[in-house]
Write an enzyme that holds these catalytic residues in place. Sequence first.
Site, PDB file in Angstrom:
ATOM      1  N   CYS A 275      -6.502  55.753  52.626  1.00  9.90           N
ATOM      2  CA  CYS A 275      -6.839  57.170  52.777  1.00  9.90           C
ATOM      3  C   CYS A 275      -8.040  57.613  51.961  1.00  9.90           C
ATOM      4  O   CYS A 275      -8.410  58.785  52.013  1.00  9.90           O
ATOM      5  CB  CYS A 275      -5.626  58.024  52.447  1.00  9.90           C
ATOM      6  SG  CYS A 275      -4.157  57.517  53.366  1.00  9.90           S
ATOM      7  N   HIS A 410      -6.126  66.796  48.329  1.00 10.16           N
ATOM      8  CA  HIS A 410      -5.568  65.762  49.202  1.00 10.16           C
ATOM      9  C   HIS A 410      -4.324  66.309  49.905  1.00 10.16           C
ATOM     10  O   HIS A 410      -4.163  66.129  51.112  1.00 10.16           O
ATOM     11  CB  HIS A 410      -5.231  64.528  48.380  1.00 10.16           C
ATOM     12  CG  HIS A 410      -4.843  63.339  49.195  1.00 10.16           C
ATOM     13  ND1 HIS A 410      -5.679  62.797  50.147  1.00 10.16           N
ATOM     14  CD2 HIS A 410      -3.712  62.582  49.209  1.00 10.16           C
ATOM     15  CE1 HIS A 410      -5.077  61.753  50.714  1.00 10.16           C
ATOM     16  NE2 HIS A 410      -3.891  61.611  50.165  1.00 10.16           N
ATOM     17  N   THR A 414       3.909  65.833  50.793  1.00  7.75           N
ATOM     18  CA  THR A 414       5.018  64.978  50.377  1.00  7.75           C
ATOM     19  C   THR A 414       5.465  65.359  48.972  1.00  7.75           C
ATOM     20  O   THR A 414       4.700  65.905  48.184  1.00  7.75           O
ATOM     21  CB  THR A 414       4.606  63.497  50.395  1.00  7.75           C
ATOM     22  OG1 THR A 414       3.483  63.305  49.525  1.00  7.75           O
ATOM     23  CG2 THR A 414       4.226  63.056  51.797  1.00  7.75           C
ATOM     24  N   GLU A 421      -0.685  65.708  42.126  1.00  7.45           N
ATOM     25  CA  GLU A 421      -2.045  66.194  42.316  1.00  7.45           C
ATOM     26  C   GLU A 421      -2.298  67.465  41.511  1.00  7.45           C
ATOM     27  O   GLU A 421      -3.365  67.635  40.903  1.00  7.45           O
ATOM     28  CB  GLU A 421      -2.292  66.451  43.804  1.00  7.45           C
ATOM     29  CG  GLU A 421      -3.728  66.786  44.119  1.00  7.45           C
ATOM     30  CD  GLU A 421      -4.013  66.768  45.612  1.00  7.45           C
ATOM     31  OE1 GLU A 421      -5.198  66.923  45.971  1.00  7.45           O
ATOM     32  OE2 GLU A 421      -3.070  66.605  46.417  1.00  7.45           O
ATOM     33  N   LYS A 442      -4.895  69.448  55.421  1.00  8.03           N
ATOM     34  CA  LYS A 442      -3.961  68.592  56.161  1.00  8.03           C
ATOM     35  C   LYS A 442      -2.821  69.420  56.741  1.00  8.03           C
ATOM     36  O   LYS A 442      -2.116  68.959  57.643  1.00  8.03           O
ATOM     37  CB  LYS A 442      -3.405  67.492  55.258  1.00  8.03           C
ATOM     38  CG  LYS A 442      -4.420  66.419  54.892  1.00  8.03           C
ATOM     39  CD  LYS A 442      -3.792  65.310  54.062  1.00  8.03           C
ATOM     40  CE  LYS A 442      -4.791  64.222  53.692  1.00  8.03           C
ATOM     41  NZ  LYS A 442      -5.815  64.695  52.739  1.00  8.03           N
ATOM     42  N   HIS A 447      -2.582  64.381  58.547  1.00  6.21           N
ATOM     43  CA  HIS A 447      -3.181  63.350  57.698  1.00  6.21           C
ATOM     44  C   HIS A 447      -3.996  62.422  58.583  1.00  6.21           C
ATOM     45  O   HIS A 447      -3.478  61.816  59.517  1.00  6.21           O
ATOM     46  CB  HIS A 447      -2.093  62.570  56.969  1.00  6.21           C
ATOM     47  CG  HIS A 447      -2.596  61.823  55.769  1.00  6.21           C
ATOM     48  ND1 HIS A 447      -3.895  61.376  55.668  1.00  6.21           N
ATOM     49  CD2 HIS A 447      -1.980  61.442  54.621  1.00  6.21           C
ATOM     50  CE1 HIS A 447      -4.053  60.755  54.508  1.00  6.21           C
ATOM     51  NE2 HIS A 447      -2.905  60.791  53.849  1.00  6.21           N
ATOM     52  N   PHE A 506      -2.862  54.690  48.882  1.00  2.00           N
ATOM     53  CA  PHE A 506      -1.936  53.677  48.398  1.00  2.00           C
ATOM     54  C   PHE A 506      -2.627  52.786  47.363  1.00  2.00           C
ATOM     55  O   PHE A 506      -3.826  52.537  47.432  1.00  2.00           O
ATOM     56  CB  PHE A 506      -1.440  52.814  49.553  1.00  2.00           C
ATOM     57  CG  PHE A 506      -0.451  53.501  50.467  1.00  2.00           C
ATOM     58  CD1 PHE A 506       0.204  54.659  50.079  1.00  2.00           C
ATOM     59  CD2 PHE A 506      -0.170  52.974  51.713  1.00  2.00           C
ATOM     60  CE1 PHE A 506       1.117  55.286  50.917  1.00  2.00           C
ATOM     61  CE2 PHE A 506       0.744  53.584  52.559  1.00  2.00           C
ATOM     62  CZ  PHE A 506       1.390  54.748  52.154  1.00  2.00           C
TER      63      PHE A 506
END
Length: 518
Positions: A275, A410, A414, A421, A442, A447, A506
């Site tokens: 990402c 970002h 979630t 963040e 987003k 996403h 990730f």
Amino acid sequence: MRGDVTITGFGIRTAFGTGADALRRGVFAGIPAFRPTTRFDTGPYRTPMAAAAPDGPDAVEDWALRHALARCGAEALDMAGLGPGTEAAVLLGVAGDHTSVTRYWRSRPEEAASVSARGPGTDAGRTAERAGERTGGVVLNGVAGEDVARNADVVSGRAAGEGAGRKADVVPHGVAGDGVARNSDMVPGEDAGRTGDVVLNGVAGEGAVRNAVVLNGAGSDDTGRNAGVVLTGGPGAEPGGAAARLADAVPARLAESLAGHLGLTGPRLTFTNACVASAAAIIHACRLISSGRIDVAVCAGGYLVEEETFGKFDSGRALSRDGMVRPFSADRSGLLLGDGVAAVVLESAEHARRRGARPLASVLGWGAATDAHHIAQPHPEGAGLAQATRQALRLAGDPDGAALGYVNAHGTGTRYNDGAETRGLRAALAERAGSIPVSSTKSTTGHLLEAAGIVEFVITMLALTDGVLPPTAGFTRPDPECDLDYVPNRPRRADPRRALTINAAFGGANTALVLERP
């Protein structure tokens, strides 16, 4: 730093449509693009929802990723006043087009069943899950001689000899012959692709590619003896069919395709780091331009919703349960995927001035950091994100973020990401954090994975030039963990001169970019 970096053109496509006006109607109005997707059967999954353009089950095939990238790239060059023959680097953030892989195997159930039935221990079984899994890699754009690249990872270009590259890593663009650099890092020879994975655009010689997948290549004696697939050109090929499109699953192939379509003559690089991939492409281009190594770069990124990735995120229970993405909200339940493809033209300010180009915005700072906290979860304090942000701000000459007027976060929606963040932004911006508007787009686009960085880069640029901050849609009630100004639900008029856009991926990868309007 030897030169400033300016943006002189862009092209973009999301689920809202093509171009800046589509973003203004959707993202900047705070209207989510989520709807049940019809591109594939969503019955086996927990949700049918995605921010995918409503164009039917053949959407990705009809507008394959390579075509979408080419269209956005052409629009960006046209806006910048550049054309074919331009000496420009191409830097692409992409993971490949998995749709063709999914459709290929589903179109040949008898082949899949046959390979699986033989099982491990047989020649065919060795290629059941990934062709040539034993030790091999990829052969790109080359002519392989006898038994080239037995243990090679990539063969893509230079002349080589027998035994060369048995433990090789990469060989770009060449012809393999006899006796060169058996254990070389760069050049292959004997045992061409015997245990390789993929051969692209190449001619394989005797004994070559016994366990390989051959894409767009011609094979000779023993070529593809145990091959998983032979695609287009040479024995066993199926020109023009679904198999031919498998080549688009190779990320570097898409970069070559994009550069070729646009007629650009500079170097090509592909970034696959999830990402942050397209943001990393932009950062690398800025480094090359600011150091004087290149004058012009076309950066691009793309992801179109498809079943392979959708199914993986569903299996990980990462997708939202209520069909909405609610970043930073107390009742957020996950992300949803979305269509996103974009390209931008970056130039040195001096190069743009010499040719009379109008700069849309400047890139003043950039940063990248990896905290390696966890393979999928962010660092709980947002350590890597804070480090990347500090790097970008220092390079922009504003270490405290005093000149920032907006942050495009970002913001995946979630549970793990949004709190981390927020803490990362507080660590990087200190007392300024609470007074800077922050939003996650987003919440409207979904996403966009590898394309997230570049699409949000364009959105951030438009926020500066239009004087409108896009909202965080779907926000319901505050979360004590997320205590910043998230521009909830409604766009906000503002006059920011500088803005920050951040992304995470990730493995703990993080990027940050600081933009300034003219």
